[in-house]
Design a protein around this motif. Structure first.
Motif, PDB file in Angstrom:
ATOM      1  N   SER A  72       0.809  -1.223   0.000  1.00 15.41           N
ATOM      2  CA  SER A  72       0.000   0.000   0.000  1.00 15.41           C
ATOM      3  C   SER A  72       0.840   1.270   0.000  1.00 15.41           C
ATOM      4  CB  SER A  72      -0.963   0.011   1.186  1.00 15.41           C
ATOM      5  OG  SER A  72      -0.242  -0.044   2.393  1.00 15.41           O
ATOM      6  N   SER A  73       2.091   1.191   0.473  1.00 13.53           N
ATOM      7  CA  SER A  73       2.941   2.379   0.510  1.00 13.53           C
ATOM      8  C   SER A  73       4.350   2.022   0.037  1.00 13.53           C
ATOM      9  CB  SER A  73       2.997   2.961   1.927  1.00 13.53           C
ATOM     10  OG  SER A  73       3.950   3.995   1.984  1.00 13.53           O
ATOM     11  N   LEU A 130      11.717   0.701   4.869  1.00 11.10           N
ATOM     12  CA  LEU A 130      11.938  -0.580   5.537  1.00 11.10           C
ATOM     13  C   LEU A 130      13.096  -1.326   4.897  1.00 11.10           C
ATOM     14  CD1 LEU A 130      11.140  -2.747   7.580  1.00 11.10           C
ATOM     15  CD2 LEU A 130       9.492  -3.603   5.886  1.00 11.10           C
ATOM     16  N   SER A 131      13.130  -1.323   3.579  1.00 14.40           N
ATOM     17  CA  SER A 131      14.205  -1.991   2.844  1.00 14.40           C
ATOM     18  C   SER A 131      15.566  -1.439   3.260  1.00 14.40           C
ATOM     19  CB  SER A 131      13.987  -1.790   1.344  1.00 14.40           C
ATOM     20  OG  SER A 131      15.104  -2.215   0.617  1.00 14.40           O
ATOM     21  N   LYS A 151      14.488  -3.948  -1.917  1.00 15.59           N
ATOM     22  CA  LYS A 151      13.052  -3.682  -1.983  1.00 15.59           C
ATOM     23  C   LYS A 151      12.328  -4.798  -2.732  1.00 15.59           C
ATOM     24  CE  LYS A 151      11.709  -0.391  -4.617  1.00 15.59           C
ATOM     25  NZ  LYS A 151      11.440   0.884  -5.273  1.00 15.59           N
ATOM     26  N   GLU A 152      12.955  -5.319  -3.775  1.00 12.30           N
ATOM     27  CA  GLU A 152      12.326  -6.377  -4.576  1.00 12.30           C
ATOM     28  C   GLU A 152      12.155  -7.663  -3.755  1.00 12.30           C
ATOM     29  OE1 GLU A 152      14.995  -4.538  -5.551  1.00 12.30           O
ATOM     30  OE2 GLU A 152      13.891  -3.243  -6.944  1.00 12.30           O
ATOM     31  N   LYS A 153      13.204  -8.063  -3.028  1.00 13.95           N
ATOM     32  CA  LYS A 153      13.113  -9.280  -2.217  1.00 13.95           C
ATOM     33  C   LYS A 153      12.108  -9.121  -1.086  1.00 13.95           C
ATOM     34  CE  LYS A 153      17.652 -11.233  -3.106  1.00 13.95           C
ATOM     35  NZ  LYS A 153      18.932 -11.667  -2.543  1.00 13.95           N
ATOM     36  N   LEU A 154      12.106  -7.950  -0.469  1.00 12.97           N
ATOM     37  CA  LEU A 154      11.170  -7.695   0.615  1.00 12.97           C
ATOM     38  C   LEU A 154       9.730  -7.695   0.100  1.00 12.97           C
ATOM     39  CD1 LEU A 154      11.302  -7.186   3.622  1.00 12.97           C
ATOM     40  CD2 LEU A 154      11.506  -4.752   3.164  1.00 12.97           C
ATOM     41  N   THR A 155       9.513  -7.080  -1.047  1.00 12.82           N
ATOM     42  CA  THR A 155       8.182  -7.057  -1.656  1.00 12.82           C
ATOM     43  C   THR A 155       7.723  -8.478  -1.969  1.00 12.82           C
ATOM     44  OG1 THR A 155       8.535  -4.849  -2.571  1.00 12.82           O
ATOM     45  CG2 THR A 155       6.812  -6.184  -3.586  1.00 12.82           C
TER      46      THR A 155
END
Length: 110
Positions: free
Chosen positions: A4-5, A12-13, A20-24
């Motif tokens: 959502s954000s 956070l990443s 960011k890609e792995k966390l997403t």
């Protein structure tokens, strides 16, 4: 479920040191191995939120544990023997209150 954000995901990443890609991917997909084959599914909104909450609790627990360890290491008698007057031992107390966020009014006296 979708993020959502994207701004919060970027923060956070950066804080946890994961791309960011792995966390997403970790927060929006479920990857299971069944008989050697990967099965990818998207969790519903409730399951995605539960996963996000579990990650937040784990991060909090790790930070809190690290903080307590650092305080203990720096205030232990062994590390402070040369600085303690008359052999006195100082203490620092921590109060970790779980569940206060569920009260309509959030005060320490509760």
């Amino acid at each position: 479920s979708d993020i959502s954000s994207l701004d919060e995901m970027e923060k956070l990443s950066s804080l946890v040191g994961i791309s960011k890609e792995k966390l997403t991917t970790a927060l929006t997909l479920r990857i299971n191995k069944i008989r050697g084959e990967e099965v990818i599914s998207k969790p519903n909104a409730k399951d995605a939120k539960d996963g996000c909450d579990a990650l937040a609790k784990t991060i909090y627990s790790c930070i809190f544990g690290h903080l307590v360890k650092q305080i203990n290491d720096h205030t232990s008698v062994e590390s402070q023997e040369d600085y303690l007057p008359c052999g006195s031992i100082g203490t620092i107390s921590l109060l970790d209150i779980f569940g206060f966020e569920r009260f309509e009014t959030n005060r320490f006296e509760q």
